[in-house]
Design a protein around this motif. Structure first.
Motif, mmCIF file in Angstrom:
data_model
loop_
_atom_site.group_PDB
_atom_site.id
_atom_site.type_symbol
_atom_site.label_atom_id
_atom_site.label_comp_id
_atom_site.label_asym_id
_atom_site.label_seq_id
_atom_site.Cartn_x
_atom_site.Cartn_y
_atom_site.Cartn_z
ATOM 1 N N VAL A 88 0.955 -1.203 0.362
ATOM 2 C CA VAL A 88 0.234 -0.050 -0.134
ATOM 3 C C VAL A 88 0.962 1.512 0.245
ATOM 4 C CG1 VAL A 88 -1.925 1.408 1.094
ATOM 5 C CG2 VAL A 88 -1.712 -1.573 1.684
ATOM 6 N N ASN A 89 1.006 2.151 -0.925
ATOM 7 C CA ASN A 89 1.659 2.903 -1.198
ATOM 8 C C ASN A 89 0.890 4.768 -1.055
ATOM 9 O OD1 ASN A 89 3.572 1.832 -1.009
ATOM 10 N ND2 ASN A 89 3.528 1.150 -3.702
ATOM 11 N N GLY A 90 0.226 4.933 -0.075
ATOM 12 C CA GLY A 90 -0.615 6.149 0.248
ATOM 13 C C GLY A 90 -1.678 6.278 -0.481
ATOM 14 N N ASP A 91 -2.615 7.113 -1.046
ATOM 15 C CA ASP A 91 -3.489 7.069 -1.290
ATOM 16 C C ASP A 91 -4.418 5.466 -2.664
ATOM 17 O OD1 ASP A 91 -4.111 7.747 0.722
ATOM 18 O OD2 ASP A 91 -4.393 10.228 -1.093
ATOM 19 N N SER A 92 -2.905 5.292 -3.039
ATOM 20 C CA SER A 92 -2.779 3.606 -4.031
ATOM 21 C C SER A 92 -3.935 2.649 -3.789
ATOM 22 C CB SER A 92 -1.754 3.149 -4.567
ATOM 23 O OG SER A 92 -0.901 2.840 -3.776
ATOM 24 N N GLY A 93 -3.705 2.126 -2.283
ATOM 25 C CA GLY A 93 -4.726 1.562 -2.200
ATOM 26 C C GLY A 93 -4.195 -0.170 -2.276
ATOM 27 N N TYR A 94 -4.941 -0.877 -1.813
ATOM 28 C CA TYR A 94 -4.041 -2.284 -1.542
ATOM 29 C C TYR A 94 -4.229 -3.360 -2.621
ATOM 30 C CZ TYR A 94 -3.964 -7.260 0.964
ATOM 31 O OH TYR A 94 -3.729 -8.392 1.548
ATOM 32 N N VAL A 95 -2.673 -3.474 -3.090
ATOM 33 C CA VAL A 95 -2.339 -4.351 -4.642
ATOM 34 C C VAL A 95 -1.661 -5.287 -3.564
ATOM 35 C CG1 VAL A 95 -1.462 -3.771 -6.263
ATOM 36 C CG2 VAL A 95 -1.398 -2.032 -4.963
ATOM 37 N N ALA A 96 -2.463 -6.540 -4.306
ATOM 38 C CA ALA A 96 -1.646 -7.757 -3.868
ATOM 39 C C ALA A 96 -1.731 -8.707 -5.337
ATOM 40 C CB ALA A 96 -2.716 -8.737 -3.254
#
Length: 128
Positions: A88-96
């Motif tokens: 999670v980078n800032g407001d980019s959201g959860y990326v899995a």
């Protein structure tokens, strides 16, 4: 008499409103709150591998401010190992990203028909 009482009451109400109305709106002696905390920063991990119960799982995560990286894994009942790596980078959201290791194993069930059969044998006599 009633008209005079009503006029006195109306005049008194106007005087009260005029006295109570300030010339300037009230001011308060404090400013807007400012955050008094530091950005989040942590690093943790754990793992469980209990052979009798077949539990095998773990998790690792590190965070510094708005940036979080981590992964977790679990041994699935079908024998595969599921791994999830995320950030999670800032407001980019959860990326899995989800991956699997191994081949799924599905044992052939043993069909049983009829009533359960005893798994013991009758006792042997101790006398002759």
């Amino acid at each position: 008499k009633r008209k005079i009482t009503l006029q006195i009451f109306a005049l008194a109400a106007l005087v009260v409103v005029a006295i109570a109305r300030p010339d300037n709106p009230p001011t308060y002696g404090y400013s807007a709150p400012t955050p008094s905390y530091a950005p989040a920063k942590y690093d943790f991990n754990y793992a469980v591998n209990d052979q009798p119960s077949a539990n095998d799982f773990g998790h690792q995560e590190a965070r510094d401010g708005d940036n979080t990286q981590g992964s977790y894994y679990v041994l699935l009942p079908d024998g595969r190992l599921q791994k999830v790596t995320y950030n999670v980078n800032g407001d980019s959201g959860y990326v899995a990203e989800v991956t699997y290791e191994g081949e799924a194993q599905y044992p052939t069930p043993q069909a049983t028909y009829g009533p359960p059969q005893p798994s013991y044998s009758p006792p042997t006599p101790a006398y002759g």
